[in-house]
Design a protein around this motif. Structure first.
Motif, PDB file in Angstrom:
ATOM      1  N   LEU A   1       4.788 -24.857  40.894  1.00 22.30           N
ATOM      2  CA  LEU A   1       3.927 -24.769  42.060  1.00 22.30           C
ATOM      3  C   LEU A   1       2.441 -24.836  41.741  1.00 22.30           C
ATOM      4  N   HIS A   2       2.001 -24.183  40.652  1.00 24.15           N
ATOM      5  CA  HIS A   2       0.569 -24.026  40.412  1.00 24.15           C
ATOM      6  C   HIS A   2       0.028 -24.970  39.334  1.00 24.15           C
ATOM      7  N   VAL A   3       0.682 -26.110  39.130  1.00 24.09           N
ATOM      8  CA  VAL A   3       0.188 -27.027  38.105  1.00 24.09           C
ATOM      9  C   VAL A   3      -1.212 -27.519  38.444  1.00 24.09           C
ATOM     10  N   ILE A   4      -1.540 -27.663  39.726  1.00 24.25           N
ATOM     11  CA  ILE A   4      -2.881 -28.106  40.107  1.00 24.25           C
ATOM     12  C   ILE A   4      -3.909 -27.038  39.775  1.00 24.25           C
ATOM     13  N   ARG A   5      -3.501 -25.767  39.878  1.00 21.17           N
ATOM     14  CA  ARG A   5      -4.421 -24.676  39.534  1.00 21.17           C
ATOM     15  C   ARG A   5      -4.765 -24.711  38.054  1.00 21.17           C
ATOM     16  N   CYS A   6      -3.788 -25.027  37.220  1.00 18.33           N
ATOM     17  CA  CYS A   6      -4.024 -25.086  35.774  1.00 18.33           C
ATOM     18  C   CYS A   6      -4.975 -26.216  35.396  1.00 18.33           C
ATOM     19  N   PHE A   7      -4.914 -27.324  36.144  1.00 21.27           N
ATOM     20  CA  PHE A   7      -5.689 -28.509  35.777  1.00 21.27           C
ATOM     21  C   PHE A   7      -6.958 -28.708  36.613  1.00 21.27           C
ATOM     22  N   GLN A   8      -7.320 -27.715  37.449  1.00 21.05           N
ATOM     23  CA  GLN A   8      -8.454 -27.914  38.352  1.00 21.05           C
ATOM     24  C   GLN A   8      -9.737 -28.327  37.638  1.00 21.05           C
ATOM     25  N   SER A   9     -10.021 -27.682  36.502  1.00 22.49           N
ATOM     26  CA  SER A   9     -11.292 -27.949  35.815  1.00 22.49           C
ATOM     27  C   SER A   9     -11.202 -29.115  34.841  1.00 22.49           C
ATOM     28  N   VAL A  10     -10.019 -29.713  34.684  1.00 25.98           N
ATOM     29  CA  VAL A  10      -9.866 -30.820  33.729  1.00 25.98           C
ATOM     30  C   VAL A  10      -9.242 -32.046  34.382  1.00 25.98           C
ATOM     31  N   LEU A  11      -9.360 -32.158  35.709  1.00 25.38           N
ATOM     32  CA  LEU A  11      -8.713 -33.266  36.422  1.00 25.38           C
ATOM     33  C   LEU A  11      -9.173 -34.630  35.923  1.00 25.38           C
ATOM     34  N   ILE A  12     -10.450 -34.749  35.578  1.00 27.63           N
ATOM     35  CA  ILE A  12     -10.952 -36.056  35.129  1.00 27.63           C
ATOM     36  C   ILE A  12     -10.451 -36.412  33.739  1.00 27.63           C
ATOM     37  N   HIS A  13      -9.797 -35.451  33.067  1.00 25.12           N
ATOM     38  CA  HIS A  13      -9.283 -35.697  31.711  1.00 25.12           C
ATOM     39  C   HIS A  13      -7.750 -35.681  31.664  1.00 25.12           C
ATOM     40  N   VAL A  14      -7.107 -35.791  32.823  1.00 25.49           N
ATOM     41  CA  VAL A  14      -5.638 -35.725  32.882  1.00 25.49           C
ATOM     42  C   VAL A  14      -4.997 -36.794  32.003  1.00 25.49           C
ATOM     43  N   GLN A  15      -5.584 -37.978  31.975  1.00 28.48           N
ATOM     44  CA  GLN A  15      -5.032 -39.060  31.155  1.00 28.48           C
ATOM     45  C   GLN A  15      -5.035 -38.689  29.669  1.00 28.48           C
TER      46      GLN A  15
ATOM     47  N   GLY B   1     -12.741 -21.348  30.865  1.00 23.60           N
ATOM     48  CA  GLY B   1     -13.398 -20.131  31.323  1.00 23.60           C
ATOM     49  C   GLY B   1     -13.031 -19.883  32.769  1.00 23.60           C
ATOM     50  N   ASP B   2     -13.741 -18.972  33.401  1.00 25.36           N
ATOM     51  CA  ASP B   2     -13.524 -18.756  34.826  1.00 25.36           C
ATOM     52  C   ASP B   2     -13.930 -20.013  35.587  1.00 25.36           C
ATOM     53  N   LEU B   3     -13.148 -20.374  36.587  1.00 26.88           N
ATOM     54  CA  LEU B   3     -13.411 -21.595  37.344  1.00 26.88           C
ATOM     55  C   LEU B   3     -14.761 -21.517  38.056  1.00 26.88           C
ATOM     56  N   LYS B   4     -15.607 -22.522  37.831  1.00 31.76           N
ATOM     57  CA  LYS B   4     -16.910 -22.600  38.502  1.00 31.76           C
ATOM     58  C   LYS B   4     -16.908 -23.778  39.458  1.00 31.76           C
ATOM     59  N   MET B   5     -17.610 -23.631  40.546  1.00 35.99           N
ATOM     60  CA  MET B   5     -17.659 -24.665  41.574  1.00 35.99           C
ATOM     61  C   MET B   5     -18.977 -25.414  41.527  1.00 35.99           C
ATOM     62  N   SER B   6     -18.897 -26.698  41.801  1.00 35.35           N
ATOM     63  CA  SER B   6     -20.088 -27.537  41.961  1.00 35.35           C
ATOM     64  C   SER B   6     -20.037 -28.058  43.395  1.00 35.35           C
ATOM     65  N   GLY B   7     -20.700 -27.330  44.280  1.00 34.41           N
ATOM     66  CA  GLY B   7     -20.550 -27.637  45.700  1.00 34.41           C
ATOM     67  C   GLY B   7     -19.184 -27.179  46.160  1.00 34.41           C
ATOM     68  N   ASP B   8     -18.407 -28.076  46.742  1.00 38.84           N
ATOM     69  CA  ASP B   8     -17.054 -27.723  47.183  1.00 38.84           C
ATOM     70  C   ASP B   8     -15.981 -28.265  46.242  1.00 38.84           C
ATOM     71  N   LEU B   9     -16.397 -28.650  45.019  1.00 38.22           N
ATOM     72  CA  LEU B   9     -15.458 -29.153  44.016  1.00 38.22           C
ATOM     73  C   LEU B   9     -15.501 -28.285  42.765  1.00 38.22           C
ATOM     74  N   PRO B  10     -14.338 -28.119  42.083  1.00 32.52           N
ATOM     75  CA  PRO B  10     -14.360 -27.371  40.822  1.00 32.52           C
ATOM     76  C   PRO B  10     -15.160 -28.135  39.765  1.00 32.52           C
ATOM     77  N   LYS B  11     -15.999 -27.421  39.054  1.00 31.49           N
ATOM     78  CA  LYS B  11     -16.817 -28.052  38.018  1.00 31.49           C
ATOM     79  C   LYS B  11     -15.915 -28.514  36.878  1.00 31.49           C
ATOM     80  N   GLN B  12     -16.047 -29.785  36.510  1.00 30.54           N
ATOM     81  CA  GLN B  12     -15.186 -30.369  35.481  1.00 30.54           C
ATOM     82  C   GLN B  12     -15.756 -30.132  34.084  1.00 30.54           C
ATOM     83  N   VAL B  13     -14.891 -29.695  33.164  1.00 35.51           N
ATOM     84  CA  VAL B  13     -15.355 -29.451  31.797  1.00 35.51           C
ATOM     85  C   VAL B  13     -15.628 -30.781  31.103  1.00 35.51           C
ATOM     86  N   LYS B  14     -16.496 -30.750  30.109  1.00 35.08           N
ATOM     87  CA  LYS B  14     -16.892 -31.965  29.400  1.00 35.08           C
ATOM     88  C   LYS B  14     -16.161 -32.086  28.073  1.00 35.08           C
TER      89      LYS B  14
END
Length: 574
Positions: free
Chosen positions: A240-254, A343-356
């Protein structure tokens, strides 16, 4: 099955603390009574309560059943893995998962359930032979009556089954009651579990516990909740919560998918054991339905018995994913090629901040910032349209269940598109059915040739939708534990298929007519070979219809009946 509690001294040095245990799984009053706890053992290895002792630290207070064969090494590991480390600062209730290597030489307590279940279950949900899974419900609350000022205790379910959703849901039902009502409540729960039917893939099972019915179907589906019936469809490890685990790394899913596919050594540094264990399990499930064949530890501590093995700098890091929370590991794992610092999830506006993605050289201090520390370059290009779809879903507040389903479907399709050319190539290695002769040894399966497979990729262009270096990815995959595990499994299945086809060819032949002009020696030799074939088919539980085996057995008896009486008597004795 209820008996008075007994007190047992904790083995090992230090102060002796009370350890309560319940009845044995193996003791029976007479030979006709079924072995106690056999149904319990189909689901759980044991239940443990781990407490904090001022002199000993973490210590097992209770083990159920009494004679569960945990070694001292396993007990020590369970103690350390059942408490968040001091850096996590977990107040209140915390749930986490761990995976533990079993000691060498010990055997499973699952009796005869094991083979039947694993034969029919998806590879990602099969019972493990060499590892235990631990599911923890930890409570830490202020308590003035305790010397340290805190009540600290964990209820732990230990199983060989990777049923994260089921066992965490079970703990959510029973743990709060246990912490309030203590041992009698837990004894009742374990007796209820001992009444559960054995896990059977494809069947809906009703599992009653404490007035709630957990309805389970072992399939790839969603997890739903209804009034007093919890409907849990078990998926590959986490759902159920796989999206929660990947919220901050969505741009690196590949990138993460490729690292898992290739079985690369990865360390996940998380702020809590919950985030650590959920993230590691989400990563492992990212390549389903392909089984992740490397080692993985959802929660790993410096007290783990494999700590030295995994942190030595004299050799390359092993194929393992480690989930850690102690900042000490930042220094310890600087030589590892891929480190995910969360770390703790941080938001950039209404989107989760993506780690680099950062260079490994920058991983130096204990306050290292969040990021993926690696020099890895993906073989395939990012699917930017898919990432945009997920991010847009977050903006529009699309339900996390829907977001998770979209992400899982994407990862599933990507894995299937990768495996499909390999499956098609394997099919070409199978001998033709017309080459099966009842009078000859079954033909051999052709050997896997990497170069030959690469030539077939030219025809697989329609399935390989993403652009990139597919050839390079496959060549790297061939050196991974995941390829080795996948090929071993598929080769075994293909071998069984050849045996089945050969058996069918034998049963379709008029064996009695063949024996008419043969000597008794040749006929006896045929009977012995057919009997061996029949025994192997039943022993290995080949996927053939029972009527086929019955027909073969009847053919053997018909041939025996055609022989002289003295020879018949001799063959019947064997």
């Amino acid at each position: 099955l209820s008996r008075p509690l007994t007190r047992k001294k904790r083995e090992g040095g230090g102060r002796k603390i009370k350890t309560r245990s319940w009845p044995s799984k193996t003791a029976a009053t007479n030979a006709e009574v079924p072995v106690p706890w056999s149904r319990f053992s189909a689901w759980l290895e044991c239940v443990c309560v781990v407490t904090f002792d001022l002199e000993l630290g973490q210590a097992i207070e209770l083990v159920y059943p009494q004679d569960v064969k945990l070694t001292e090494k396993e007990k020590t590991s369970i103690c350390y893995l059942s408490f968040p480390d001091s850096y996590s600062g977990c107040l209140g209730d915390t749930q986490l998962s761990f995976r533990l290597r079993q000691s060498v030489g010990r055997s499973s307590s699952w009796f005869g359930h094991e083979d039947a279940y694993n034969r029919d279950a998806p590879v990602t949900l099969q019972k493990e032979h060499a590892h235990f899974h631990g599911y923890v419900y930890f409570r830490q609350v202020k308590d003035a009556s305790v010397k340290r000022g805190y009540f600290q205790k964990s209820l732990v379910v230990v199983s060989r089954l990777p049923f994260v959703n089921l066992f965490h849901s079970l703990l959510q039902v029973i743990a709060p009651e246990y912490f309030e009502k203590h041992e009698p409540c837990l004894e009742t729960v374990c007796n209820e579990i001992d009444q559960w039917p054995a896990p059977v893939p494809g069947q809906t099972l009703n599992l009653p516990v404490m007035g709630v019915v957990m309805q389970v179907r072992i399939l790839w589906m969603e997890k739903l909740f209804r009034t007093n019936i919890i409907l849990i469809h078990l998926t590959a490890l986490i759902d159920l919560h796989v999206i929660r685990c990947f919220q901050s790394v969505l741009i690196h899913v590949q990138m993460l998918w490729e690292l898992m596919l290739l079985g690369e050594p990865v360390v996940v540094m998380a702020p809590s054991p919950t985030v650590s264990s959920e993230t590691v399990l989400a990563l492992v499930s990212a390549i389903a339905p392909l089984r992740y064949c490397g080692d993985y530890r959802p929660y790993f501590t410096i007290h783990d018995s494999e700590f030295k093995e995994y942190t030595t700098r004299t050799q390359a890091p092993p194929n393992v994913i480690l989930g850690v929370t102690n900042p000490f590991f930042i220094k310890t794992f600087q030589c590892w090629p891929h480190i995910i610092r969360l770390g703790d999830l941080k938001m950039s506006g209404d989107l989760p901040k993506q780690v680099k993605v950062k260079k490994l050289a920058k991983l130096k201090t204990l306050d290292t910032k969040t990021g993926i520390y690696t020099t890895y370059k993906t073989f395939l290009h990012k699917d930017k349209a898919f990432i945009k779809r997920l991010l847009k879903g977050i903006q529009k507040k699309r339900p996390s269940e829907v977001q998770s389903a979209i992400l899982r479907r994407h990862l599933l399709e990507q894995t299937e598109s990768f495996i499909l050319p390999l499956e098609r190539y394997l099919e070409s290695l199978m001998p033709l059915q017309r080459s099966m002769s009842p009078w000859k040894t079954p033909p051999q399966i052709r050997s896997f040739s990497q170069d030959e497979f690469m030539k077939t990729l030219e025809q697989a262009g329609q399935q390989l939708t993403l652009k990139g270096d597919w050839t390079g990815l496959y060549r790297r995959f061939f050196h991974s534990p995941n390829f080795d595990g996948w090929y071993r499994l598929r080769h075994r299945e293909m071998t069984q298929k050849v045996e089945c086809l050969h058996l069918e060819a034998i049963c379709a032949t008029d064996l009695l007519t063949w024996t008419k002009d043969k000597s008794e020696v040749e006929i006896v030799d045929l009977i012995l070979k057919l009997r061996e074939k029949l025994m192997r088919a039943r022993k290995h539980q080949l996927p053939v219809k029972e009527e086929l085996l019955v027909r073969l057995e009847q053919s053997i008896q018909t041939i025996i009946s055609s022989l002289p009486e003295d020879l018949q008597t001799l063959l019947h004795r064997q």
